[in-house]
Design a protein around this motif. Structure first.
Motif, mmCIF file in Angstrom:
data_model
loop_
_atom_site.group_PDB
_atom_site.id
_atom_site.type_symbol
_atom_site.label_atom_id
_atom_site.label_comp_id
_atom_site.label_asym_id
_atom_site.label_seq_id
_atom_site.Cartn_x
_atom_site.Cartn_y
_atom_site.Cartn_z
ATOM 1 N N UNK A 57 55.955 13.546 -16.811
ATOM 2 C CA UNK A 57 55.941 12.605 -16.362
ATOM 3 C C UNK A 57 54.983 12.337 -15.189
ATOM 4 N N UNK A 58 55.081 12.831 -14.096
ATOM 5 C CA UNK A 58 54.072 12.895 -13.823
ATOM 6 C C UNK A 58 53.080 12.539 -13.906
ATOM 7 N N UNK A 59 52.454 13.760 -14.562
ATOM 8 C CA UNK A 59 51.030 13.435 -15.387
ATOM 9 C C UNK A 59 50.945 11.355 -15.841
ATOM 10 N N UNK A 60 52.211 11.207 -16.855
ATOM 11 C CA UNK A 60 51.681 9.878 -17.346
ATOM 12 C C UNK A 60 52.205 8.705 -16.625
ATOM 13 N N UNK A 61 52.447 9.166 -14.511
ATOM 14 C CA UNK A 61 52.691 7.338 -14.386
ATOM 15 C C UNK A 61 51.351 7.497 -13.552
ATOM 16 N N UNK A 62 51.553 5.870 -14.552
ATOM 17 C CA UNK A 62 49.652 5.410 -13.805
ATOM 18 C C UNK A 62 50.338 5.332 -12.480
ATOM 19 N N UNK A 63 50.861 5.511 -11.475
ATOM 20 C CA UNK A 63 50.948 5.601 -10.112
ATOM 21 C C UNK A 63 50.549 6.629 -9.556
ATOM 22 N N UNK A 64 50.459 7.609 -10.298
ATOM 23 C CA UNK A 64 50.034 8.875 -9.599
ATOM 24 C C UNK A 64 48.968 9.337 -9.897
ATOM 25 N N UNK A 65 48.217 9.234 -8.898
ATOM 26 C CA UNK A 65 46.610 9.796 -8.049
ATOM 27 C C UNK A 65 46.527 11.496 -8.839
ATOM 28 N N UNK A 66 44.912 11.859 -8.386
ATOM 29 C CA UNK A 66 44.322 13.385 -8.534
ATOM 30 C C UNK A 66 45.263 14.060 -7.806
ATOM 31 N N UNK A 67 45.567 13.502 -6.972
ATOM 32 C CA UNK A 67 45.438 14.816 -6.077
ATOM 33 C C UNK A 67 47.051 15.365 -6.191
ATOM 34 N N UNK A 68 48.376 14.005 -6.059
ATOM 35 C CA UNK A 68 50.089 14.463 -7.005
ATOM 36 C C UNK A 68 49.834 14.910 -8.158
ATOM 37 N N UNK A 69 48.882 14.513 -9.265
ATOM 38 C CA UNK A 69 49.005 16.063 -10.212
ATOM 39 C C UNK A 69 48.539 16.884 -9.683
ATOM 40 N N UNK A 70 48.194 16.757 -9.566
ATOM 41 C CA UNK A 70 46.946 18.762 -9.219
ATOM 42 C C UNK A 70 48.184 19.429 -8.817
ATOM 43 N N UNK A 71 49.115 18.652 -7.490
ATOM 44 C CA UNK A 71 50.004 18.989 -6.826
ATOM 45 C C UNK A 71 50.897 19.381 -7.195
ATOM 46 N N UNK A 72 51.592 18.994 -8.341
ATOM 47 C CA UNK A 72 52.385 18.888 -9.366
ATOM 48 C C UNK A 72 52.016 20.127 -10.885
ATOM 49 N N UNK A 73 50.829 20.058 -10.736
ATOM 50 C CA UNK A 73 50.581 21.002 -11.549
ATOM 51 C C UNK A 73 49.968 22.860 -10.943
ATOM 52 N N UNK A 74 49.807 22.230 -9.763
ATOM 53 C CA UNK A 74 50.028 23.752 -9.196
ATOM 54 C C UNK A 74 51.349 24.284 -8.419
ATOM 55 N N UNK A 75 52.066 23.745 -8.029
ATOM 56 C CA UNK A 75 53.473 23.697 -7.967
ATOM 57 C C UNK A 75 54.136 24.528 -9.684
ATOM 58 N N UNK A 76 53.719 23.864 -10.239
ATOM 59 C CA UNK A 76 54.471 24.475 -11.387
ATOM 60 C C UNK A 76 54.007 25.935 -11.533
ATOM 61 N N UNK A 77 52.348 26.138 -11.879
ATOM 62 C CA UNK A 77 52.081 27.199 -11.602
ATOM 63 C C UNK A 77 52.338 28.153 -10.578
#
Length: 140
Positions: A57-77
């Motif tokens: 959902x974070x990745x699909x949200x157009x308001x999410x920039x690359x840094x927020x997407x990376x933050x979500x992905x790495x926290x998931x990791x």
């Protein structure tokens, strides 16, 4: 324009298309984070990153920039990674050092969560301590 954008997010048919059926519940959290930031909201974000549909959902949200997407992905990791050590901080708090799927290390401390999660290769003091101890044969 922002008010119209938020109004559009409330239309269930648009929301279903945007987030998908299993991601509708994440909209409120993402909207909340984009409106104002507080430490509690970031803690909630970190906890929700365990859920792959939240990260999507974070990745699909157009308001999410690359840094927020990376933050979500790495926290998931971090949540999915292999715990390799527990390191005690200066104030007695114990932090979990984790080996991530990428081969990098992550840590549950705020330094790594806020800096390291958006910078590949970043090592907080707990990760550095783990590396030194593991070289010396003491991993915990």
């Amino acid at each position: 324009m922002v008010l119209l954008w938020r109004a559009d997010l409330k239309h269930s048919s648009w929301r279903k298309t945007f987030y998908g059926d299993n991601m509708k519940g994440h909209q409120k959290s993402i909207d909340s984070l984009h409106s104002t930031e507080t430490p509690k909201k970031w803690d909630d974000f970190a906890a929700k990153a365990k859920d792959p549909s939240f990260v999507k959902a974070v990745k699909n949200d157009p308001r999410s920039d690359g840094k927020l997407i990376m933050h979500a992905e790495r926290l998931s990791e971090l949540h999915k990674g292999k715990p390799v050590a527990q390191v005690q901080g200066n104030k007695g708090t114990t932090y979990k050092v984790t080996k991530l799927a990428s081969g990098d290390y992550g840590c549950t401390c705020n330094d790594w969560r806020y800096k390291g999660s958006v910078k590949v290769g970043y090592k907080c003091k707990h990760i550095k301590e783990y590396i030194v101890r593991s070289r010396n044969g003491n991993k915990n």
